[in-house]
Design a protein around this motif. Sequence first.
Motif, PDB file in Angstrom:
ATOM      1  N   ALA A 169       0.809  -1.222   0.000  1.00 59.25           N
ATOM      2  CA  ALA A 169       0.000   0.000   0.000  1.00 59.25           C
ATOM      3  C   ALA A 169       0.838   1.266   0.000  1.00 59.25           C
ATOM      4  N   SER A 170       2.153   1.160   0.162  1.00 59.02           N
ATOM      5  CA  SER A 170       3.009   2.339   0.202  1.00 59.02           C
ATOM      6  C   SER A 170       3.739   2.592  -1.113  1.00 59.02           C
ATOM      7  N   ASP A 171       3.640   1.692  -2.083  1.00 60.78           N
ATOM      8  CA  ASP A 171       4.350   1.832  -3.363  1.00 60.78           C
ATOM      9  C   ASP A 171       3.405   2.329  -4.437  1.00 60.78           C
ATOM     10  N   TRP A 172       3.589   3.597  -4.825  1.00 64.92           N
ATOM     11  CA  TRP A 172       2.795   4.220  -5.876  1.00 64.92           C
ATOM     12  C   TRP A 172       3.696   4.736  -7.006  1.00 64.92           C
ATOM     13  N   ASP A 173       4.762   4.026  -7.261  1.00 61.69           N
ATOM     14  CA  ASP A 173       5.726   4.398  -8.298  1.00 61.69           C
ATOM     15  C   ASP A 173       5.223   3.894  -9.651  1.00 61.69           C
ATOM     16  N   TYR A 174       4.713   4.821 -10.455  1.00 65.17           N
ATOM     17  CA  TYR A 174       4.120   4.450 -11.734  1.00 65.17           C
ATOM     18  C   TYR A 174       5.160   4.246 -12.833  1.00 65.17           C
ATOM     19  N   GLY A 175       6.444   4.469 -12.516  1.00 67.27           N
ATOM     20  CA  GLY A 175       7.487   4.335 -13.528  1.00 67.27           C
ATOM     21  C   GLY A 175       7.928   2.903 -13.761  1.00 67.27           C
ATOM     22  N   GLN A 176       7.534   1.981 -12.901  1.00 66.78           N
ATOM     23  CA  GLN A 176       7.916   0.585 -13.070  1.00 66.78           C
ATOM     24  C   GLN A 176       6.962  -0.108 -14.044  1.00 66.78           C
ATOM     25  N   THR A 177       7.451  -1.175 -14.673  1.00 62.09           N
ATOM     26  CA  THR A 177       6.663  -1.787 -15.746  1.00 62.09           C
ATOM     27  C   THR A 177       6.347  -3.258 -15.522  1.00 62.09           C
ATOM     28  N   ASP A 178       6.754  -3.842 -14.398  1.00 56.12           N
ATOM     29  CA  ASP A 178       6.422  -5.240 -14.158  1.00 56.12           C
ATOM     30  C   ASP A 178       4.924  -5.380 -13.885  1.00 56.12           C
ATOM     31  N   SER A 179       4.426  -6.605 -13.966  1.00 54.71           N
ATOM     32  CA  SER A 179       2.980  -6.838 -13.874  1.00 54.71           C
ATOM     33  C   SER A 179       2.399  -6.526 -12.512  1.00 54.71           C
ATOM     34  N   ALA A 180       3.237  -6.418 -11.473  1.00 51.83           N
ATOM     35  CA  ALA A 180       2.739  -6.109 -10.137  1.00 51.83           C
ATOM     36  C   ALA A 180       2.877  -4.630  -9.781  1.00 51.83           C
ATOM     37  N   ALA A 181       3.413  -3.826 -10.687  1.00 52.61           N
ATOM     38  CA  ALA A 181       3.716  -2.429 -10.389  1.00 52.61           C
ATOM     39  C   ALA A 181       2.453  -1.589 -10.241  1.00 52.61           C
ATOM     40  N   ALA A 182       2.606  -0.433  -9.558  1.00 54.34           N
ATOM     41  CA  ALA A 182       1.510   0.531  -9.444  1.00 54.34           C
ATOM     42  C   ALA A 182       1.181   1.098 -10.820  1.00 54.34           C
ATOM     43  N   PHE A 183      -0.051   1.590 -10.996  1.00 49.82           N
ATOM     44  CA  PHE A 183      -0.425   2.151 -12.300  1.00 49.82           C
ATOM     45  C   PHE A 183      -1.485   3.234 -12.133  1.00 49.82           C
ATOM     46  N   GLN A 184      -1.599   4.074 -13.165  1.00 49.00           N
ATOM     47  CA  GLN A 184      -2.671   5.064 -13.291  1.00 49.00           C
ATOM     48  C   GLN A 184      -3.660   4.549 -14.323  1.00 49.00           C
ATOM     49  N   GLY A 185      -4.950   4.527 -13.939  1.00 48.85           N
ATOM     50  CA  GLY A 185      -5.971   4.005 -14.835  1.00 48.85           C
ATOM     51  C   GLY A 185      -6.363   4.999 -15.906  1.00 48.85           C
ATOM     52  N   GLY A 186      -7.139   4.526 -16.877  1.00 47.20           N
ATOM     53  CA  GLY A 186      -7.541   5.332 -18.015  1.00 47.20           C
ATOM     54  C   GLY A 186      -8.493   6.455 -17.657  1.00 47.20           C
ATOM     55  N   ASP A 187      -8.708   7.335 -18.606  1.00 44.02           N
ATOM     56  CA  ASP A 187      -9.605   8.472 -18.446  1.00 44.02           C
ATOM     57  C   ASP A 187     -11.043   7.992 -18.587  1.00 44.02           C
ATOM     58  N   ILE A 188     -11.808   8.061 -17.479  1.00 39.19           N
ATOM     59  CA  ILE A 188     -13.183   7.563 -17.489  1.00 39.19           C
ATOM     60  C   ILE A 188     -14.118   8.523 -18.214  1.00 39.19           C
ATOM     61  N   GLY A 189     -13.867   9.822 -18.102  1.00 38.36           N
ATOM     62  CA  GLY A 189     -14.734  10.801 -18.743  1.00 38.36           C
ATOM     63  C   GLY A 189     -15.649  11.509 -17.778  1.00 38.36           C
ATOM     64  N   GLU A 190     -15.978  10.863 -16.651  1.00 37.02           N
ATOM     65  CA  GLU A 190     -16.791  11.456 -15.597  1.00 37.02           C
ATOM     66  C   GLU A 190     -16.063  11.292 -14.276  1.00 37.02           C
ATOM     67  N   THR A 191     -16.405  12.119 -13.308  1.00 35.70           N
ATOM     68  CA  THR A 191     -15.841  11.953 -11.968  1.00 35.70           C
ATOM     69  C   THR A 191     -16.346  10.652 -11.360  1.00 35.70           C
ATOM     70  N   VAL A 192     -15.422   9.860 -10.829  1.00 37.11           N
ATOM     71  CA  VAL A 192     -15.752   8.565 -10.259  1.00 37.11           C
ATOM     72  C   VAL A 192     -16.425   8.754  -8.897  1.00 37.11           C
ATOM     73  N   THR A 193     -17.529   8.061  -8.685  1.00 38.72           N
ATOM     74  CA  THR A 193     -18.256   8.149  -7.416  1.00 38.72           C
ATOM     75  C   THR A 193     -18.185   6.856  -6.611  1.00 38.72           C
ATOM     76  N   ALA A 194     -17.824   5.721  -7.247  1.00 38.91           N
ATOM     77  CA  ALA A 194     -17.816   4.440  -6.534  1.00 38.91           C
ATOM     78  C   ALA A 194     -16.838   3.478  -7.191  1.00 38.91           C
ATOM     79  N   LEU A 195     -16.145   2.701  -6.361  1.00 37.26           N
ATOM     80  CA  LEU A 195     -15.277   1.612  -6.813  1.00 37.26           C
ATOM     81  C   LEU A 195     -15.801   0.328  -6.186  1.00 37.26           C
TER      82      LEU A 195
END
Length: 568
Positions: free
Chosen positions: A185-211
């Motif tokens: 929960a402390s690793d938010w490094d989006y520069g890594q590329t392995d399959s377990a790395a942190a990531f930024q999701g795509g542009d949804i188009g609307e403000t997200v209200t629920a996950l």
Amino acid sequence: MDKPRIIEWPFPFSGLSTVMSHRNAREGTSPDLANVRLFDVIEERARGGQRPGLDLSIDLGEPIYWIGEIPKIDSELGIIDSRDLVVATENNIWIGTSAEQLSNTTQFVDYVAPSVFIPFRNKLYVYVISKSSGIVWDGDAGWSDWDSENMPFDVTVGCVYRDRIVLSGGLTNGHRYYASRVGDASDWDYGQTDSAAAFQGGDIGETVTALVPLQDDYLLIGCKTSVYLVKGDPMAGGQIGLVDDKVGIMSNSAWAAMGPGTVLFSNGVDLYTFSVEAGLNDVSSEKVSNVVEHGNKYIDIPEEDAEYEETHHFAVPFMAPVVLYSVRTSSLWEHDKWVLEGEEVAGDSLALHLDEPPSETTEVHFKFVDSVMPAVAVDAEWSEVDKGVYLIIQYEQGCGGIFLDLRSEGIFPDYYDANINPVVSHFFDSEKSYHRGMYIGSADGKIFRFNDKSYSDNGYDIDSYITFLPRRIGGSEFIKGIVRKLWLVMDENSGPADWTLRVGDTFQNVVESKNKVSGSTSKGGRQQVARKRIRGSVVTLTLGNSETDKAWALESVVAEGRPSGRQK
């Protein structure tokens, strides 16, 4: 001589239905009911009766914002072996093995509500929205800071998906979502590329209200007017697609997981279920036009108080702010003064001032002119015990509720005294049966628990009743009939029940007809309660609790009618 006709009323197992006319309503529904369940609280059998009451567990003294739990997973076996209950109030976070054993844990940390709460790997991660920073609770080490150089800020919703913490929402980048490294929960490094790395999701188009995580394979992303589905892990070839561009999820509290792969949610108007196999389904609009907005709730001035007075005092559900009311009687007023003006006098009481008495003074009715009280918040929670979803609905003033019974797909409205004032809920899945159950948190700091052996809400009366669909007396709507007898079969341990049998000329007016007989059952078991004959074309029955310190439950109800001439 015409043969007697037996009229039977099964309990409305499908709950409330206000969309269809009384004549065309689906069998097994009711045009008006409150505080009832298909599975009664006396023997928990599907026959109909009063809902369970609420017991006070603890008073924490400040508004409650969230109730949840921290599952403790055995590191060797990988199974949950115990759980801690967590309650977040306005300025504190309380943790304990039960509601009665909660302890304040936040004397030395920077916390304020509202926040995002995420139980993850035996710990509780709290993102403080107003400060754009986080804290984490470890039962052994206590509280510490939760931060990272790349951790997202200004987020309003969060969850755990595929062993990652996922955050989204907010004013700055509310249309994106962010995920931590798998298991960290402390690793938010989006520069890594392995399959377990942190990531930024795509542009949804609307403000997200629920996950909404659906097992480990899917993540439902809700916005105000759209829903998206993430399949798999985006760092390992996962994809995102649109589910619906017209239906949304009101908030991150307005959904409830109902079992593996299925979720129920509200868009602030109706209720929907979603699963990957069945897709999106509307489960409420065919029964109720707006399931989370409570209006058209009629209040009767008791008959003994119905003689004209200049002022009437009465209690208003949900502390309703509406002050204009319409009068309805069995005949129209001879003048056009249809409006009563109400003024708030104290708490949940209003005073009504009548310029003139109506032409008939018995059973004066009134209703909210503005029949819609928009919901400002919805909290949904699945109950494993009751096999249904509880919804707590907040309005600008006061609260209401709905129980959606998944066994019968019935909608059962709940009404609470203003002193209960529920705002959040949680089903605590404790390994100890005496702590397991549905907990309700109030706006003034109290935690209540539903208890099948309680017949009041912490001492406040539960007004529990049902109105059955109208039936023809003479076999046709154009044939009048006489109702001669009514038999009620109550549970042997049922408390007394009040009943009112009404007859009318049409399906529409019979529910409000003044041609009626009323009474109360004297005991449980089978009994004939009505012997006075009343004549009309259609008949209906209203049944409810008589003594508020006892619950009622119904086995069956039967009336006897005979044809007696044509309807003119």
